[in-house]
Design a protein around this motif. Sequence first.
Motif, PDB file in Angstrom:
ATOM      1  N   VAL A  21       0.836  -1.202   0.000  1.00  0.00           N
ATOM      2  CA  VAL A  21       0.000   0.000   0.000  1.00  0.00           C
ATOM      3  C   VAL A  21       0.871   1.253   0.000  1.00  0.00           C
ATOM      4  N   ASP A  22       0.638   2.123  -0.993  1.00  0.00           N
ATOM      5  CA  ASP A  22       1.360   3.395  -1.077  1.00  0.00           C
ATOM      6  C   ASP A  22       0.524   4.570  -0.606  1.00  0.00           C
ATOM      7  N   VAL A  23      -0.804   4.479  -0.797  1.00  0.00           N
ATOM      8  CA  VAL A  23      -1.734   5.574  -0.508  1.00  0.00           C
ATOM      9  C   VAL A  23      -3.009   4.950   0.033  1.00  0.00           C
ATOM     10  N   MET A  24      -3.692   5.663   0.927  1.00  0.00           N
ATOM     11  CA  MET A  24      -4.903   5.091   1.509  1.00  0.00           C
ATOM     12  C   MET A  24      -6.088   6.048   1.400  1.00  0.00           C
ATOM     13  N   GLU A  25      -7.218   5.500   0.973  1.00  0.00           N
ATOM     14  CA  GLU A  25      -8.466   6.269   0.960  1.00  0.00           C
ATOM     15  C   GLU A  25      -8.912   6.418   2.409  1.00  0.00           C
ATOM     16  N   GLU A  45      -2.621   7.444   9.541  1.00  0.00           N
ATOM     17  CA  GLU A  45      -1.669   8.213  10.342  1.00  0.00           C
ATOM     18  C   GLU A  45      -0.746   7.292  11.138  1.00  0.00           C
ATOM     19  N   GLU A  46      -1.306   6.237  11.725  1.00  0.00           N
ATOM     20  CA  GLU A  46      -0.496   5.288  12.503  1.00  0.00           C
ATOM     21  C   GLU A  46       0.550   4.592  11.641  1.00  0.00           C
ATOM     22  N   HIS A  47       0.265   4.438  10.345  1.00  0.00           N
ATOM     23  CA  HIS A  47       1.173   3.714   9.454  1.00  0.00           C
ATOM     24  C   HIS A  47       1.857   4.636   8.439  1.00  0.00           C
ATOM     25  N   SER A  48       1.781   5.939   8.691  1.00  0.00           N
ATOM     26  CA  SER A  48       2.444   6.953   7.855  1.00  0.00           C
ATOM     27  C   SER A  48       2.107   6.831   6.373  1.00  0.00           C
ATOM     28  N   PRO A  76       6.540   8.475 -10.677  1.00  0.00           N
ATOM     29  CA  PRO A  76       5.892   7.777  -9.557  1.00  0.00           C
ATOM     30  C   PRO A  76       6.289   8.309  -8.183  1.00  0.00           C
ATOM     31  N   GLU A  77       7.572   8.530  -7.959  1.00  0.00           N
ATOM     32  CA  GLU A  77       8.000   9.050  -6.657  1.00  0.00           C
ATOM     33  C   GLU A  77       7.492  10.464  -6.434  1.00  0.00           C
ATOM     34  N   GLY A  78       7.495  11.265  -7.502  1.00  0.00           N
ATOM     35  CA  GLY A  78       6.962  12.625  -7.418  1.00  0.00           C
ATOM     36  C   GLY A  78       5.476  12.607  -7.093  1.00  0.00           C
ATOM     37  N   PHE A  79       4.762  11.622  -7.664  1.00  0.00           N
ATOM     38  CA  PHE A  79       3.340  11.482  -7.378  1.00  0.00           C
ATOM     39  C   PHE A  79       3.115  11.225  -5.892  1.00  0.00           C
ATOM     40  N   LEU A  80       3.861  10.271  -5.321  1.00  0.00           N
ATOM     41  CA  LEU A  80       3.687   9.947  -3.901  1.00  0.00           C
ATOM     42  C   LEU A  80       4.023  11.143  -3.025  1.00  0.00           C
ATOM     43  N   ASP A  81       5.064  11.877  -3.370  1.00  0.00           N
ATOM     44  CA  ASP A  81       5.415  13.080  -2.609  1.00  0.00           C
ATOM     45  C   ASP A  81       4.299  14.119  -2.731  1.00  0.00           C
ATOM     46  N   SER A  82       3.741  14.249  -3.921  1.00  0.00           N
ATOM     47  CA  SER A  82       2.650  15.196  -4.143  1.00  0.00           C
ATOM     48  C   SER A  82       1.420  14.823  -3.314  1.00  0.00           C
ATOM     49  N   VAL A  83       1.103  13.524  -3.237  1.00  0.00           N
ATOM     50  CA  VAL A  83      -0.041  13.085  -2.432  1.00  0.00           C
ATOM     51  C   VAL A  83       0.197  13.421  -0.963  1.00  0.00           C
ATOM     52  N   ARG A  84       1.424  13.258  -0.491  1.00  0.00           N
ATOM     53  CA  ARG A  84       1.734  13.591   0.910  1.00  0.00           C
ATOM     54  C   ARG A  84       1.480  15.071   1.208  1.00  0.00           C
TER      55      ARG A  84
END
Length: 118
Positions: A21-25, A45-48, A76-84
């Motif tokens: 899991v990279d992102v969570m709804e 939040e508990e699992h960052s 892909p890495e930029g996407f995950l950083d953007s979601v954060r």
Amino acid sequence: PFDRFRHGLGDEGLLRVLPQVDVMETFNARAMLPSDNDRARRFAEEHSLPRIAVSDAHSAWEVGRSYVELPPFKGPEGFLDSVRRAKTVERLSSPLIHLVSRWSVLRRRVLGWKPVRV
């Protein structure tokens, strides 16, 4: 993932798949119980895990109820950083929308209604 009316994965199921899991709804506009969204937020939040919000639209009235505003990204890495760093817009759909959805299913299955194709 914790929606009690839609048989979400729950803690046990999420912990099993957590390594993938990279992102969570964490906000679903169609959730009937706000506490189910709250539970998802706490788990993320508990699992960052980066969090997203979704409309889960089944009708035109629901489109855009909830969404994510992402900063620009590349790859892909930029996407995950953007979601954060994203801003989530979280608005619940009316609980009455579930009646409209149920009517639509019954209309097709029981009454044999077919949508008009243009």
